[in-house]
Design a protein around this motif. Structure first.
Motif, PDB file in Angstrom:
ATOM      1  N   GLU A 248     109.330 -75.737  10.808  1.00 22.18           N
ATOM      2  CA  GLU A 248     110.613 -76.433  10.671  1.00 22.18           C
ATOM      3  C   GLU A 248     111.742 -75.484  10.254  1.00 22.18           C
ATOM      4  OE1 GLU A 248     110.239 -81.023   9.331  1.00 22.18           O
ATOM      5  OE2 GLU A 248     109.546 -79.570   7.848  1.00 22.18           O
ATOM      6  N   VAL A 254     110.294 -76.625  17.585  1.00 22.66           N
ATOM      7  CA  VAL A 254     110.065 -78.069  17.596  1.00 22.66           C
ATOM      8  C   VAL A 254     108.662 -78.408  18.097  1.00 22.66           C
ATOM      9  CG1 VAL A 254     110.821 -80.268  18.581  1.00 22.66           C
ATOM     10  CG2 VAL A 254     112.508 -78.576  17.849  1.00 22.66           C
ATOM     11  N   THR A 257     106.141 -77.666  15.504  1.00 22.63           N
ATOM     12  CA  THR A 257     106.270 -78.649  14.424  1.00 22.63           C
ATOM     13  C   THR A 257     105.550 -79.939  14.794  1.00 22.63           C
ATOM     14  OG1 THR A 257     108.405 -77.753  13.714  1.00 22.63           O
ATOM     15  CG2 THR A 257     107.880 -80.002  13.051  1.00 22.63           C
ATOM     16  N   TYR A 283     110.608 -86.385  18.161  1.00 18.51           N
ATOM     17  CA  TYR A 283     110.868 -85.136  18.886  1.00 18.51           C
ATOM     18  C   TYR A 283     112.375 -84.992  19.136  1.00 18.51           C
ATOM     19  CZ  TYR A 283     110.319 -81.336  22.254  1.00 18.51           C
ATOM     20  OH  TYR A 283     110.390 -80.124  22.889  1.00 18.51           O
ATOM     21  N   TYR A 286     114.033 -84.065  15.807  1.00 19.56           N
ATOM     22  CA  TYR A 286     113.797 -82.674  15.433  1.00 19.56           C
ATOM     23  C   TYR A 286     114.579 -81.704  16.329  1.00 19.56           C
ATOM     24  CZ  TYR A 286     109.988 -83.311  12.020  1.00 19.56           C
ATOM     25  OH  TYR A 286     109.254 -83.612  10.902  1.00 19.56           O
ATOM     26  N   VAL A 291     115.840 -79.380  13.321  1.00 22.53           N
ATOM     27  CA  VAL A 291     115.272 -78.040  13.242  1.00 22.53           C
ATOM     28  C   VAL A 291     116.337 -76.958  13.382  1.00 22.53           C
ATOM     29  CG1 VAL A 291     113.729 -76.404  14.391  1.00 22.53           C
ATOM     30  CG2 VAL A 291     112.941 -78.725  13.894  1.00 22.53           C
TER      31      VAL A 291
END
Length: 411
Positions: A248, A254, A257, A283, A286, A291
């Motif tokens: 992260e 991503v 993660t 998703y 992020y 992120v």
């Protein structure tokens, strides 16, 4: 996730089916799932898949097969009437023999590594208890079982751990029955008995009129914790969480993660209600809002970490320069250029060796003070001082209490 397998009855009367769910790792300790009176229906299969995600090889045997094979009932009044008829005709002793056959089948599976447990709901809870009394199992767990108080004389046969969850308003296991069970196991260190006040029978069955999510979540955590201690599997949750945070905040990847998480995870940043539920939404969150959304100097300073059987609680100092708009933390707020330090708490839940969810807490008032959006004058809020005092407890306390000086010297 699962498949149907055959189980040979011990009395030579034939074979019966069972629903087998295997964890993604391909192996794990064994867990027999004893059905409710509605058969091995979609709900039972979902529970089997749920515990497979926790790391167990789960087998749910068809315990009504001697009356009617492959019973799958819903919860309509008509289905309930049929289920109750099957329950009345159920041979309990034969049912325990069939559980013993399922245990033997499970032990013989190459996927099973480690001990064996039994988990049951309603009728299945009593069967789980009796299986603990009569069969070689390491742990038995029962949810809102009925009639257990009639079999306390068999408790001397229990060799493993016993966990029983009771509903405070359960007419099928009233207070006097619970009290008898509590008295019997009062001095037994291998027994864990939990009462959930104000909830009714089937409080852990999603979709039930009596479903109570807080109690269901608490009971599940207690059950999995007991399973972990009795039969495993054991995971290094601290290392898993550290790797997730690395992806992260350090490598900012991503896909890596998301690979640390279950198939349908969720994240909830409590103060701003940001995050995502399910793979696709998380998703998206992020990738586009988290992120790569954090300032370059973002830093996490660990203060403490509590590691449980199923979750981690991290206490941190979260610091950064507000050099860009941070969608998840200060949505809609243009960069102020100010440096920020806030205490942050992360409650991280796991299923098996994957992250299931994150509940992230911080003091939004302190954050708003530090970026100049909230004037603390006359308000019981503080800015960067909250982080400073977390690091140095000797700093003054009670500075926001106008009446603090009035109590000095008083008894």
């Amino acid at each position: 996730m699962g498949s149907s397998i055959d189980i040979r009855a011990r009395d030579g009367s034939g074979s019966f089916s069972g629903y087998l769910a295997v964890p993604a790792s391909g192996s794990g300790p064994g867990l027999i799932l004893a059905q409710e009176i509605f058969g091995v229906n979609a709900n039972i299969r979902d529970i089997a898949d749920y515990y497979a995600e926790e790391g167990y090889v789960v087998l749910a045997p068809d315990l009504f097969w001697r009356q009617q094979p492959r019973v799958e009932l819903g919860y309509s009044p008509e289905d309930f009437a049929q289920a109750f008829g099957l329950y009345q005709g159920f041979d309990q002793d034969k049912g325990i023999e069939d559980i013993a056959a399922a245990i033997a089948t499970l032990k013989g599976r190459p996927e099973v590594k480690g001990g064996i447990g039994v988990l049951g709901f309603c009728l299945g809870a009593r069967l789980a208890y009796l299986a603990a009394c009569r069969c070689p199992v390491d742990i038995a767990i029962g949810y809102y079982g009925m009639g257990i108080e009639q079999h306390l004389h068999e408790a001397e046969g229990i060799r493993g751990r016993l966990v029983l969850h009771f509903a405070g308003q359960d007419e099928y296991c009233p207070a006097e029955a619970r009290e008898a069970i509590y008295r019997h196991f009062e001095h037994n260190d291998a027994a864990e008995l939990y009462l959930y006040p104000g909830v009714d029978h089937a409080f852990a069955r999603a979709g039930s009129p009596h479903y109570h999510k807080p109690s269901a979540l608490m009971a599940h955590q207690r059950s999995v914790s007991a399973l972990r201690r009795a039969i495993g599997p054991h995971y290094d949750l601290s290392a898993l969480w550290d790797k997730h945070c690395e992806y992260e905040f350090d490598t900012r990847n991503v896909d890596d993660t998301m690979a640390t998480m279950v198939a349908e995870p969720y994240v909830n940043h409590i103060p701003t209600m940001t995050g995502g539920v399910g793979y696709q939404q998380l998703y998206r969150f992020y990738k586009h809002h988290f992120v790569d959304n954090n300032p370059p100097d973002t830093k996490l300073t660990p203060i403490s970490r509590t590691i449980g059987d199923t979750q981690i609680v991290d206490e941190l100092i979260f610091s950064f320069t507000h050099s860009r708009e941070i969608d998840w933390l200060l949505p809609g707020v243009a960069p102020t250029g100010r440096y920020v330090e806030i205490p942050l708490l992360a409650v991280v839940k796991f299923r098996g060796d994957k992250l299931y969810h994150e509940h992230i807490y911080w003091d939004q008032a302190s954050l708003l003070v530090q970026v100049g959006l909230l004037d603390p004058t006359g308000l019981p809020v503080a800015g960067r001082e909250t982080a400073a005092k977390l690091l140095d407890e000797s700093l003054p306390s009670n500075t926001l209490m106008a009446r603090w000086q009035q109590s000095e010297g008083k008894d």
